[in-house]
Structures are given as structure tokens and as C-alpha cells.
Scaffold this motif. Structure first.
Motif, PDB file in Angstrom:
ATOM      1  N   ARG A  43      29.739   4.922 -18.837  1.00 19.10           N
ATOM      2  CA  ARG A  43      29.295   5.426 -20.135  1.00 19.10           C
ATOM      3  C   ARG A  43      28.264   6.511 -19.881  1.00 19.10           C
ATOM      4  N   SER A  44      28.213   7.459 -20.749  1.00 19.78           N
ATOM      5  CA  SER A  44      27.212   8.513 -20.578  1.00 19.78           C
ATOM      6  C   SER A  44      26.573   8.831 -21.917  1.00 19.78           C
ATOM      7  N   GLY A  45      25.399   9.414 -21.838  1.00 22.48           N
ATOM      8  CA  GLY A  45      24.680   9.826 -23.038  1.00 22.48           C
ATOM      9  C   GLY A  45      24.076  11.202 -22.820  1.00 22.48           C
ATOM     10  N   ILE A  46      23.909  11.927 -23.888  1.00 24.11           N
ATOM     11  CA  ILE A  46      23.312  13.260 -23.817  1.00 24.11           C
ATOM     12  C   ILE A  46      21.916  13.171 -24.400  1.00 24.11           C
ATOM     13  N   PHE A  47      20.950  13.659 -23.619  1.00 24.78           N
ATOM     14  CA  PHE A  47      19.560  13.617 -24.033  1.00 24.78           C
ATOM     15  C   PHE A  47      19.009  15.034 -24.074  1.00 24.78           C
ATOM     16  N   GLY A  48      18.060  15.261 -24.957  1.00 25.44           N
ATOM     17  CA  GLY A  48      17.439  16.579 -25.076  1.00 25.44           C
ATOM     18  C   GLY A  48      17.935  17.293 -26.309  1.00 25.44           C
ATOM     19  N   SER A  49      17.511  18.557 -26.428  1.00 29.83           N
ATOM     20  CA  SER A  49      17.957  19.350 -27.570  1.00 29.83           C
ATOM     21  C   SER A  49      18.056  20.809 -27.165  1.00 29.83           C
ATOM     22  N   TRP A  54      20.509  16.954 -21.005  1.00 33.70           N
ATOM     23  CA  TRP A  54      20.860  16.251 -19.778  1.00 33.70           C
ATOM     24  C   TRP A  54      21.898  15.196 -20.107  1.00 33.70           C
ATOM     25  N   ILE A  55      22.872  15.093 -19.254  1.00 29.88           N
ATOM     26  CA  ILE A  55      23.875  14.046 -19.392  1.00 29.88           C
ATOM     27  C   ILE A  55      23.538  12.972 -18.361  1.00 29.88           C
ATOM     28  N   VAL A  56      23.352  11.752 -18.845  1.00 31.36           N
ATOM     29  CA  VAL A  56      23.019  10.629 -17.971  1.00 31.36           C
ATOM     30  C   VAL A  56      24.131   9.601 -18.109  1.00 31.36           C
ATOM     31  N   SER A  57      24.682   9.178 -16.979  1.00 31.03           N
ATOM     32  CA  SER A  57      25.772   8.203 -17.013  1.00 31.03           C
ATOM     33  C   SER A  57      25.392   6.951 -16.227  1.00 31.03           C
ATOM     34  N   ASP A  58      26.153   5.876 -16.429  1.00 30.83           N
ATOM     35  CA  ASP A  58      25.946   4.650 -15.670  1.00 30.83           C
ATOM     36  C   ASP A  58      26.139   4.908 -14.182  1.00 30.83           C
ATOM     37  N   ALA A  59      27.089   5.758 -13.836  1.00 35.00           N
ATOM     38  CA  ALA A  59      27.321   6.094 -12.434  1.00 35.00           C
ATOM     39  C   ALA A  59      26.095   6.779 -11.847  1.00 35.00           C
ATOM     40  N   ASP A  60      25.486   7.680 -12.616  1.00 37.50           N
ATOM     41  CA  ASP A  60      24.271   8.362 -12.161  1.00 37.50           C
ATOM     42  C   ASP A  60      23.139   7.363 -11.941  1.00 37.50           C
ATOM     43  N   GLU A  63      23.854   5.329  -8.829  1.00 32.60           N
ATOM     44  CA  GLU A  63      23.618   6.135  -7.630  1.00 32.60           C
ATOM     45  C   GLU A  63      22.121   6.326  -7.390  1.00 32.60           C
ATOM     46  N   HIS A  64      21.362   6.492  -8.465  1.00 29.81           N
ATOM     47  CA  HIS A  64      19.910   6.635  -8.338  1.00 29.81           C
ATOM     48  C   HIS A  64      19.301   5.367  -7.726  1.00 29.81           C
ATOM     49  N   VAL A  65      19.747   4.196  -8.173  1.00 29.58           N
ATOM     50  CA  VAL A  65      19.251   2.926  -7.626  1.00 29.58           C
ATOM     51  C   VAL A  65      19.570   2.848  -6.137  1.00 29.58           C
ATOM     52  N   ALA A  66      20.817   3.125  -5.765  1.00 28.22           N
ATOM     53  CA  ALA A  66      21.217   3.046  -4.355  1.00 28.22           C
ATOM     54  C   ALA A  66      20.440   4.052  -3.513  1.00 28.22           C
ATOM     55  N   ARG A  67      20.300   5.274  -4.002  1.00 26.39           N
ATOM     56  CA  ARG A  67      19.582   6.314  -3.255  1.00 26.39           C
ATOM     57  C   ARG A  67      18.109   5.949  -3.086  1.00 26.39           C
ATOM     58  N   THR A  68      17.486   5.449  -4.146  1.00 28.90           N
ATOM     59  CA  THR A  68      16.077   5.080  -4.087  1.00 28.90           C
ATOM     60  C   THR A  68      15.844   3.994  -3.046  1.00 28.90           C
ATOM     61  N   VAL A  69      16.669   2.976  -3.058  1.00 29.70           N
ATOM     62  CA  VAL A  69      16.530   1.908  -2.060  1.00 29.70           C
ATOM     63  C   VAL A  69      16.775   2.462  -0.661  1.00 29.70           C
ATOM     64  N   ALA A  70      17.841   3.229  -0.495  1.00 28.97           N
ATOM     65  CA  ALA A  70      18.155   3.804   0.823  1.00 28.97           C
ATOM     66  C   ALA A  70      17.006   4.660   1.337  1.00 28.97           C
ATOM     67  N   ALA A  83      27.463   4.803  -5.314  1.00 26.48           N
ATOM     68  CA  ALA A  83      27.664   4.023  -6.528  1.00 26.48           C
ATOM     69  C   ALA A  83      29.155   3.746  -6.628  1.00 26.48           C
ATOM     70  N   VAL A  84      29.501   2.507  -6.976  1.00 26.58           N
ATOM     71  CA  VAL A  84      30.908   2.105  -7.014  1.00 26.58           C
ATOM     72  C   VAL A  84      31.197   1.408  -8.339  1.00 26.58           C
ATOM     73  N   SER A  85      32.269   1.794  -8.968  1.00 28.42           N
ATOM     74  CA  SER A  85      32.676   1.211 -10.237  1.00 28.42           C
ATOM     75  C   SER A  85      33.260  -0.182 -10.036  1.00 28.42           C
ATOM     76  N   GLY A  86      32.901  -1.086 -10.925  1.00 31.70           N
ATOM     77  CA  GLY A  86      33.472  -2.425 -10.909  1.00 31.70           C
ATOM     78  C   GLY A  86      32.407  -3.500 -10.956  1.00 31.70           C
ATOM     79  N   ARG A  87      32.845  -4.735 -11.089  1.00 29.31           N
ATOM     80  CA  ARG A  87      31.927  -5.868 -11.043  1.00 29.31           C
ATOM     81  C   ARG A  87      31.291  -5.898  -9.660  1.00 29.31           C
ATOM     82  N   PRO A  88      30.036  -6.317  -9.547  1.00 32.24           N
ATOM     83  CA  PRO A  88      29.324  -6.220  -8.272  1.00 32.24           C
ATOM     84  C   PRO A  88      30.063  -6.790  -7.059  1.00 32.24           C
ATOM     85  N   ALA A  89      30.573  -7.999  -7.152  1.00 32.56           N
ATOM     86  CA  ALA A  89      31.254  -8.583  -5.992  1.00 32.56           C
ATOM     87  C   ALA A  89      32.506  -7.789  -5.623  1.00 32.56           C
ATOM     88  N   ASP A  90      33.291  -7.429  -6.623  1.00 31.38           N
ATOM     89  CA  ASP A  90      34.517  -6.664  -6.365  1.00 31.38           C
ATOM     90  C   ASP A  90      34.194  -5.287  -5.787  1.00 31.38           C
TER      91      ASP A  90
END
Length: 142
Positions: A43-49, A54-60, A63-70, A83-90
Motif C-alpha cells: 500500500r502506498s500513500g502520498i504526503f505533502g502538497s 512524497w510517496i511512501v509505501s509499505d515496501a519502502d 526496506e527502511h527497517v531492514a536497512r536501519t538494522v543492517a 524488503a520481501v512481500s508476504g507473511r513474515p515466515a513465508d
């Protein structure tokens, strides 16, 4: 032993502890650590005017979470992320297969009490992965 170790993160403290255990294991085995964050739907959302949008998506976000930890794990090993789509275990299992990982590291969150009965990421990964699974103790010692 070299190869790739995959660890899943979601921004929680327990996932961070699992990532630290994975880093230590990767260091001991001279392996590459691959940090993965899963997301259910893109899912994505558009922020700003005006022209400042800015377009922010769940994938973004994942990826930000994974990059920050890495980026904050440190150590003398190669660390990659995705970042990988799907339920966490899968998603973890699919990414481990794609990377031909030797080990998947997961935390033991929700493996006590009712979570053990209803299932957990660790339980699902342990029963379905095609590689070794290391379940890191992410509970504080009492």
C-alpha cells in the motif's frame, strides 16, 4: 564455513536481539548476513502538497527497517538487506531459498504460553525451512 545467514526484522526490540545473534553467528562462521523485513501488501500513500510530494509505501517502510538494522549492526562481516512481500515466515523462507542461505535466524518471540499453541514465525520457519534454523533467545533473562 561461509555462506549466507538470513535474519528477519520488524523494528521490534526482540527482532533486534535476533539480528545481533545472527551477526555474532555470521561473524563466527565468516558468513554474509542478509537482513530481511517482510510486508503484507504494498500500500502506498502520498504526503505533502504542491510540488513537494512524497510517496511512501509499505515496501519502502520495510526496506527502511531492514536497512536501519543492517547499518547499525556493525561487525567485520558483509551485511546486506532487503524488503520481501508476504507473511513474515513465508517471506523469510522464500528469501532464504532465493539466497541459498545456510541458516535462518529467528527470535523466540511468541513461543511461550498461548503463542506456542497458536503459532509463531519461529515455529513456522522451523517446520518449513529447507535450511538450518537457529532460534535466538530474545527474552530477557530473569
Amino acid at each position: 564455513m561461509s555462506g549466507i545467514i538470513v535474519v528477519g526484522v520488524d523494528g521490534s526490540d526482540t527482532a533486534r536481539k535476533a539480528a545481533e545473534a545472527a551477526r555474532d553467528l555470521a561473524t563466527a562462521l565468516s558468513a554474509t548476513l542478509h537482513v530481511v523485513s517482510a510486508f503484507d501488501a504494498d500500500r502506498s500513500g502520498i504526503f505533502g502538497s504542491g510540488s513537494d510530494k512524497w510517496i511512501v509505501s509499505d515496501a519502502d517502510k520495510a526496506e527502511h527497517v531492514a536497512r536501519t538494522v543492517a547499518d547499525t549492526l556493525g561487525g567485520d562481516i558483509k551485511i546486506t538487506y532487503s524488503a520481501v512481500s508476504g507473511r513474515p515466515a513465508d517471506a523469510l523462507i522464500r528469501e532464504a531459498n532465493r539466497k541459498e542461505a545456510r541458516i535462518i535466524v529467528v527470535g523466540n518471540r511468541r513461543m511461550h504460553g498461548i503463542g506456542r499453541v497458536l503459532g509463531s514465525v519461529a515455529n513456522s520457519v522451523a517446520h518449513n525451512a529447507h535450511c538450518d534454523v537457529y532460534i535466538a533467545n530474545t527474552y530477557d533473562a530473569d
